[in-house]
Design a protein around this motif. Structure first.
Motif, PDB file in Angstrom:
ATOM      1  N   ILE A  88       1.059  15.164   6.754  1.00  0.00           N
ATOM      2  CA  ILE A  88       1.882  14.013   6.356  1.00  0.00           C
ATOM      3  C   ILE A  88       2.724  14.473   5.159  1.00  0.00           C
ATOM      4  O   ILE A  88       2.174  14.867   4.129  1.00  0.00           O
ATOM      5  CB  ILE A  88       0.992  12.809   5.927  1.00  0.00           C
ATOM      6  CG1 ILE A  88      -0.009  12.444   7.034  1.00  0.00           C
ATOM      7  CG2 ILE A  88       1.842  11.614   5.495  1.00  0.00           C
ATOM      8  CD1 ILE A  88       0.578  12.040   8.344  1.00  0.00           C
ATOM      9  N   PRO A  89       4.055  14.445   5.273  1.00  0.00           N
ATOM     10  CA  PRO A  89       4.840  15.069   4.207  1.00  0.00           C
ATOM     11  C   PRO A  89       5.031  14.255   2.928  1.00  0.00           C
ATOM     12  O   PRO A  89       5.193  14.835   1.857  1.00  0.00           O
ATOM     13  CB  PRO A  89       6.197  15.337   4.858  1.00  0.00           C
ATOM     14  CG  PRO A  89       6.239  14.537   6.100  1.00  0.00           C
ATOM     15  CD  PRO A  89       4.848  14.131   6.470  1.00  0.00           C
ATOM     16  N   TYR A  90       5.060  12.927   3.021  1.00  0.00           N
ATOM     17  CA  TYR A  90       5.428  12.112   1.841  1.00  0.00           C
ATOM     18  C   TYR A  90       4.307  11.153   1.452  1.00  0.00           C
ATOM     19  O   TYR A  90       3.500  10.743   2.288  1.00  0.00           O
ATOM     20  CB  TYR A  90       6.670  11.253   2.150  1.00  0.00           C
ATOM     21  CG  TYR A  90       7.950  12.027   2.266  1.00  0.00           C
ATOM     22  CD1 TYR A  90       8.783  12.214   1.159  1.00  0.00           C
ATOM     23  CD2 TYR A  90       8.361  12.565   3.485  1.00  0.00           C
ATOM     24  CE1 TYR A  90       9.975  12.921   1.272  1.00  0.00           C
ATOM     25  CE2 TYR A  90       9.549  13.285   3.604  1.00  0.00           C
ATOM     26  CZ  TYR A  90      10.354  13.450   2.489  1.00  0.00           C
ATOM     27  OH  TYR A  90      11.531  14.145   2.600  1.00  0.00           O
ATOM     28  N   VAL A  91       4.317  10.753   0.183  1.00  0.00           N
ATOM     29  CA  VAL A  91       3.403   9.698  -0.262  1.00  0.00           C
ATOM     30  C   VAL A  91       4.076   8.895  -1.387  1.00  0.00           C
ATOM     31  O   VAL A  91       4.658   9.484  -2.305  1.00  0.00           O
ATOM     32  CB  VAL A  91       2.043  10.280  -0.720  1.00  0.00           C
ATOM     33  CG1 VAL A  91       2.180  11.306  -1.841  1.00  0.00           C
ATOM     34  CG2 VAL A  91       1.085   9.162  -1.157  1.00  0.00           C
ATOM     35  N   ILE A  92       4.029   7.565  -1.268  1.00  0.00           N
ATOM     36  CA  ILE A  92       4.519   6.706  -2.356  1.00  0.00           C
ATOM     37  C   ILE A  92       3.428   6.635  -3.423  1.00  0.00           C
ATOM     38  O   ILE A  92       2.243   6.477  -3.098  1.00  0.00           O
ATOM     39  CB  ILE A  92       4.816   5.271  -1.846  1.00  0.00           C
ATOM     40  CG1 ILE A  92       5.914   5.284  -0.774  1.00  0.00           C
ATOM     41  CG2 ILE A  92       5.220   4.352  -3.014  1.00  0.00           C
ATOM     42  CD1 ILE A  92       6.173   3.911  -0.141  1.00  0.00           C
ATOM     43  N   ILE A  93       3.835   6.754  -4.666  1.00  0.00           N
ATOM     44  CA  ILE A  93       2.868   6.698  -5.767  1.00  0.00           C
ATOM     45  C   ILE A  93       3.342   5.671  -6.800  1.00  0.00           C
ATOM     46  O   ILE A  93       4.504   5.684  -7.216  1.00  0.00           O
ATOM     47  CB  ILE A  93       2.690   8.093  -6.408  1.00  0.00           C
ATOM     48  CG1 ILE A  93       1.962   8.990  -5.393  1.00  0.00           C
ATOM     49  CG2 ILE A  93       1.902   8.010  -7.717  1.00  0.00           C
ATOM     50  CD1 ILE A  93       1.771  10.398  -5.812  1.00  0.00           C
ATOM     51  N   GLY A  94       2.431   4.780  -7.185  1.00  0.00           N
ATOM     52  CA  GLY A  94       2.736   3.834  -8.265  1.00  0.00           C
ATOM     53  C   GLY A  94       3.685   2.714  -7.875  1.00  0.00           C
ATOM     54  O   GLY A  94       4.429   2.212  -8.728  1.00  0.00           O
ATOM     55  N   HIS A  95       3.642   2.284  -6.604  1.00  0.00           N
ATOM     56  CA  HIS A  95       4.446   1.111  -6.225  1.00  0.00           C
ATOM     57  C   HIS A  95       4.028  -0.070  -7.104  1.00  0.00           C
ATOM     58  O   HIS A  95       2.852  -0.196  -7.459  1.00  0.00           O
ATOM     59  CB  HIS A  95       4.232   0.788  -4.738  1.00  0.00           C
ATOM     60  CG  HIS A  95       5.209  -0.232  -4.223  1.00  0.00           C
ATOM     61  ND1 HIS A  95       5.040  -1.580  -4.444  1.00  0.00           N
ATOM     62  CD2 HIS A  95       6.368  -0.094  -3.535  1.00  0.00           C
ATOM     63  CE1 HIS A  95       6.063  -2.229  -3.906  1.00  0.00           C
ATOM     64  NE2 HIS A  95       6.885  -1.354  -3.353  1.00  0.00           N
ATOM     65  N   SER A  96       4.964  -0.939  -7.433  1.00  0.00           N
ATOM     66  CA  SER A  96       4.630  -2.040  -8.362  1.00  0.00           C
ATOM     67  C   SER A  96       3.531  -2.941  -7.796  1.00  0.00           C
ATOM     68  O   SER A  96       2.760  -3.530  -8.563  1.00  0.00           O
ATOM     69  CB  SER A  96       5.874  -2.853  -8.702  1.00  0.00           C
ATOM     70  OG  SER A  96       6.408  -3.415  -7.530  1.00  0.00           O
ATOM     71  N   GLU A  97       3.446  -3.052  -6.471  1.00  0.00           N
ATOM     72  CA  GLU A  97       2.356  -3.871  -5.908  1.00  0.00           C
ATOM     73  C   GLU A  97       1.003  -3.211  -6.174  1.00  0.00           C
ATOM     74  O   GLU A  97       0.000  -3.889  -6.397  1.00  0.00           O
ATOM     75  CB  GLU A  97       2.598  -4.105  -4.407  1.00  0.00           C
ATOM     76  CG  GLU A  97       3.758  -5.082  -4.199  1.00  0.00           C
ATOM     77  CD  GLU A  97       4.474  -4.954  -2.870  1.00  0.00           C
ATOM     78  OE1 GLU A  97       3.941  -4.313  -1.940  1.00  0.00           O
ATOM     79  OE2 GLU A  97       5.590  -5.498  -2.762  1.00  0.00           O
ATOM     80  N   ARG A  98       0.969  -1.887  -6.143  1.00  0.00           N
ATOM     81  CA  ARG A  98      -0.283  -1.175  -6.473  1.00  0.00           C
ATOM     82  C   ARG A  98      -0.570  -1.303  -7.966  1.00  0.00           C
ATOM     83  O   ARG A  98      -1.712  -1.462  -8.377  1.00  0.00           O
ATOM     84  CB  ARG A  98      -0.185   0.318  -6.113  1.00  0.00           C
ATOM     85  CG  ARG A  98       0.157   0.651  -4.690  1.00  0.00           C
ATOM     86  CD  ARG A  98      -0.939   0.565  -3.698  1.00  0.00           C
ATOM     87  NE  ARG A  98      -2.250   0.900  -4.132  1.00  0.00           N
ATOM     88  CZ  ARG A  98      -3.365   0.551  -3.438  1.00  0.00           C
ATOM     89  NH1 ARG A  98      -3.264  -0.126  -2.303  1.00  0.00           N
ATOM     90  NH2 ARG A  98      -4.546   0.887  -3.864  1.00  0.00           N
ATOM     91  N   ARG A  99       0.487  -1.244  -8.780  1.00  0.00           N
ATOM     92  CA  ARG A  99       0.272  -1.365 -10.235  1.00  0.00           C
ATOM     93  C   ARG A  99      -0.237  -2.774 -10.557  1.00  0.00           C
ATOM     94  O   ARG A  99      -1.147  -2.942 -11.361  1.00  0.00           O
ATOM     95  CB  ARG A  99       1.579  -1.085 -10.992  1.00  0.00           C
ATOM     96  CG  ARG A  99       2.038   0.381 -10.927  1.00  0.00           C
ATOM     97  CD  ARG A  99       3.348   0.541 -11.716  1.00  0.00           C
ATOM     98  NE  ARG A  99       4.003   1.820 -11.533  1.00  0.00           N
ATOM     99  CZ  ARG A  99       4.007   2.804 -12.437  1.00  0.00           C
ATOM    100  NH1 ARG A  99       3.373   2.673 -13.574  1.00  0.00           N
ATOM    101  NH2 ARG A  99       4.666   3.933 -12.195  1.00  0.00           N
ATOM    102  N   GLU A 100       0.376  -3.787  -9.920  1.00  0.00           N
ATOM    103  CA  GLU A 100       0.031  -5.180 -10.242  1.00  0.00           C
ATOM    104  C   GLU A 100      -1.308  -5.617  -9.670  1.00  0.00           C
ATOM    105  O   GLU A 100      -2.068  -6.323 -10.309  1.00  0.00           O
ATOM    106  CB  GLU A 100       1.105  -6.115  -9.675  1.00  0.00           C
ATOM    107  CG  GLU A 100       2.216  -6.404 -10.655  1.00  0.00           C
ATOM    108  CD  GLU A 100       3.309  -7.233  -9.995  1.00  0.00           C
ATOM    109  OE1 GLU A 100       4.419  -7.185 -10.511  1.00  0.00           O
ATOM    110  OE2 GLU A 100       3.056  -7.894  -8.963  1.00  0.00           O
TER     111      GLU A 100
END
Ligand code: PEP
Length: 251
Positions: A88-100
């Motif tokens: 899997i080439p990409y990963v989202i890190i620290g999306h605001s929904e994850r932060r919140e």
């Protein structure tokens, strides 16, 4: 020249069948050797099948989060090692929904960026201010803190490969998008912060996306801006036709 990158963030939507048929639907329509990187970030359960379905095309898939440890007693978490094992080439890190909602902090974001590079995953690191912060003129200090802490300890070579998604929180899923001019100004600020942390060459190499109620009708305005190299898109990435229009606008 920075290659534009359009990434969909499906959040917690779609079934396995819908996810695979989305990829089958769009993959022939995204031309090979396309001028834009096309990424679909989907629930982890679907990634293997989506990756298989995208083979031979210019469509890439990504996870929406992961843990920073490779393995261990972390019930329910997604291992970076396992993502890499599935190519899997990409990963989202620290999306605001994850932060919140899931206690993501600048410190965990930083650890996850390091973990991504340990496994040769391309991180899409999210940052952005709340409405209250914007209204009290804190946008620059907020994104500065997120970028400085997120990038801590990354080499120049690693920093240049991070995709930064500037996503003002008040614009996510609300239909109230930032103006292209304002978004460009903050993306330019992020580039300046990166030039202070590293150097101009590194800062110029980093791709910075805007995210927040992007749709086919407004993406052109963002893509025309100097410091905006693509978009991270939630709602409008769920339908193949709309997503393809976004990809086309990014080329
Ligand atoms: C997102 O999920 O990152 C996002 C920007 O959502 P939307 O496009 O729906 O505002």
């Amino acid at each position: 020249m920075r290659k534009p990158i359009i990434a969909g963030n499906w959040k917690m939507n779609k079934t396995h069948e819908e996810a695979v048929s989305f990829i089958e639907d769009i993959k022939e329509k995204v031309p090979a050797g396309s001028k834009v990187d096309t990424v679909v970030c989907a629930p982890a359960l679907f990634l293997k099948s989506m990756n298989d379905a995208s083979e031979g095309s210019d469509v890439a898939v990504g996870a929406q989060t992961m843990h920073f440890e490779d393995n261990g007693a972390f019930t329910g978490e997604i291992s970076p090692e396992a993502l890499a094992d599935l190519s899997i080439p990409y990963v989202i890190i620290g999306h605001s929904e994850r932060r919140e909602m899931f206690n993501e902090t600048d410190d965990s974001v930083n650890k996850k960026l390091h973990a991504a590079f340990n496994h040769k995953l391309v991180p899409i690191m999210c940052c952005g201010e709340t409405l209250e912060e914007r209204e009290s003129d804190k946008t620059e200090s907020v994104v500065r803190g997120q970028v400085e802490k997120g990038f801590a300890g990354l080499s120049k070579e690693q920093a240049a490969q991070v995709v930064v998604a500037y996503e003002p929180i008040w614009a996510i899923g609300t239909g109230k998008s930032s103006t292209a001019k304002d978004a460009n100004e903050t993306c330019g600020t992020i580039r300046r912060i990166l030039s202070e942390l590293y150097d101009q060459e590194t800062a110029e190499a980093v791709r910075i996306q805007y995210g927040g109620s992007v749709k086919p009708e407004n993406i052109g305005g963002y893509m025309a801006m100097e410091h905006i190299d693509g978009a991270l898109v939630g709602g409008a990435s769920l339908k193949p036709d709309a997503f393809l229009q976004l990809v086309e606008a990014g080329s």
